[in-house]
Design an enzyme around this catalytic site. Structure first.
Site, PDB file in Angstrom:
ATOM      1  N   SER A   1     -24.947 -31.727  10.962  1.00 26.97           N
ATOM      2  CA  SER A   1     -24.575 -31.349  12.327  1.00 26.97           C
ATOM      3  C   SER A   1     -24.780 -32.525  13.268  1.00 26.97           C
ATOM      4  O   SER A   1     -25.706 -33.326  13.088  1.00 26.97           O
ATOM      5  CB  SER A   1     -25.420 -30.171  12.807  1.00 26.97           C
ATOM      6  OG  SER A   1     -25.192 -29.919  14.185  1.00 26.97           O
TER       7      SER A   1
ATOM      8  N   TYR B   1     -33.733 -26.882  13.940  1.00 28.65           N
ATOM      9  CA  TYR B   1     -32.364 -27.038  13.449  1.00 28.65           C
ATOM     10  C   TYR B   1     -32.026 -28.514  13.241  1.00 28.65           C
ATOM     11  O   TYR B   1     -31.497 -28.904  12.190  1.00 28.65           O
ATOM     12  CB  TYR B   1     -31.400 -26.407  14.453  1.00 28.65           C
ATOM     13  CG  TYR B   1     -29.945 -26.507  14.061  1.00 28.65           C
ATOM     14  CD1 TYR B   1     -29.421 -25.732  13.029  1.00 28.65           C
ATOM     15  CD2 TYR B   1     -29.078 -27.362  14.746  1.00 28.65           C
ATOM     16  CE1 TYR B   1     -28.076 -25.815  12.675  1.00 28.65           C
ATOM     17  CE2 TYR B   1     -27.731 -27.443  14.404  1.00 28.65           C
ATOM     18  CZ  TYR B   1     -27.245 -26.669  13.371  1.00 28.65           C
ATOM     19  OH  TYR B   1     -25.920 -26.753  13.020  1.00 28.65           O
TER      20      TYR B   1
END
Length: 233
Positions: free
Chosen positions: A125, A138
């Site tokens: 990501s 995350y």
């Protein structure tokens, strides 16, 4: 499962929605038989459980005699400011997003090595490059995926296995649209992109499709941003 055939076989984790579903649909159109590992599917597979994954991989190999492609896509991104983040929440994100990459790769690797062919694509990501106080867990998990990809690629190539990662930018998925925090960022981020439109799951799937193909045989250990030119690495 379908009967064994001569075409390529893929496993896609988290393949029942969002980017994973787009990847599943694209690979299917490419002529790949796709098996989805997702607790949201009827044949649920918990990708954080080594025993469950090993059993599912064994079933696929018994049926198809091969696994050519693994797309480690599954991921969760619950928002929590660092000073409100407890260890349980941290571990849930790391287990889902990063441990699953190890567990699934470990399960399919021997079969790819035996056939001297494989494509492992890990979904990271752009959050790793940007940073977010509400997403430390995350971002850590997605950064770990990049390190894992590069390290595995070092040894896997001699066995005909490529290992790459893609880093989606801000993509219009059901999960993003359902999050007020995420949805509110769209206008600002799109205005900063070189290509000023919302990213679609299909944009990521197109990149995965290429990396999963025989044509990508000389590309390994790489990270490809799919973010409309928001960040250059």
């Amino acid at each position: 499962m379908t009967a064994a055939h001569k075409g390529p076989v893929a496993v896609v984790t988290g393949g029942s929605q969002g980017i994973g579903q787009a990847v599943t649909d694209r690979l299917t159109r490419d002529g790949v038989t796709v098996e989805v590992f997702d607790i949201g599917c009827e044949a649920a597979v918990d990708v954080t459980d080594p025993n469950a994954v090993a059993a599912a991989v064994s079933r696929i190999v018994r049926c198809h005699r091969r696994i050519d492609i693994l797309v480690n896509n599954v991921g969760i991104f619950p928002h929590a400011a660092f000073d409100e983040l407890d260890f349980g929440a941290w571990r849930r994100v790391l287990a889902t997003n990063l441990d699953s990459v190890f567990v699934c790769s470990k399960a399919v690797y021997p079969w790819m090595k035996q056939r001297r062919y494989g494509r492992i694509i890990n979904v990271s990501s752009s959050a790793f490059f940007v940073g977010d106080f509400d997403l430390t867990h995350y971002a850590a998990s997605k950064g770990g995926i990049i390190g894992f990809t590069r390290s595995l690629a070092k040894g896997a190539g001699r066995h005909g296995i490529t290992v790459n990662s893609v880093a989606p930018g801000f993509i219009e998925t059901p999960g993003v649209l359902a999050s007020p925090e995420e949805r509110a960022l769209f206008d600002d981020i799109v205005s900063e992109q070189s290509i000023p439109r919302r990213g679609k799951p299909e944009d990521v799937a197109a990149c995965v499709s290429y990396l999963a193909s025989p044509e990508a045989s000389f590309i390994t250990g790489q990270l490809i941003n799919v973010d409309g030119g928001h960040r250059f690495i």
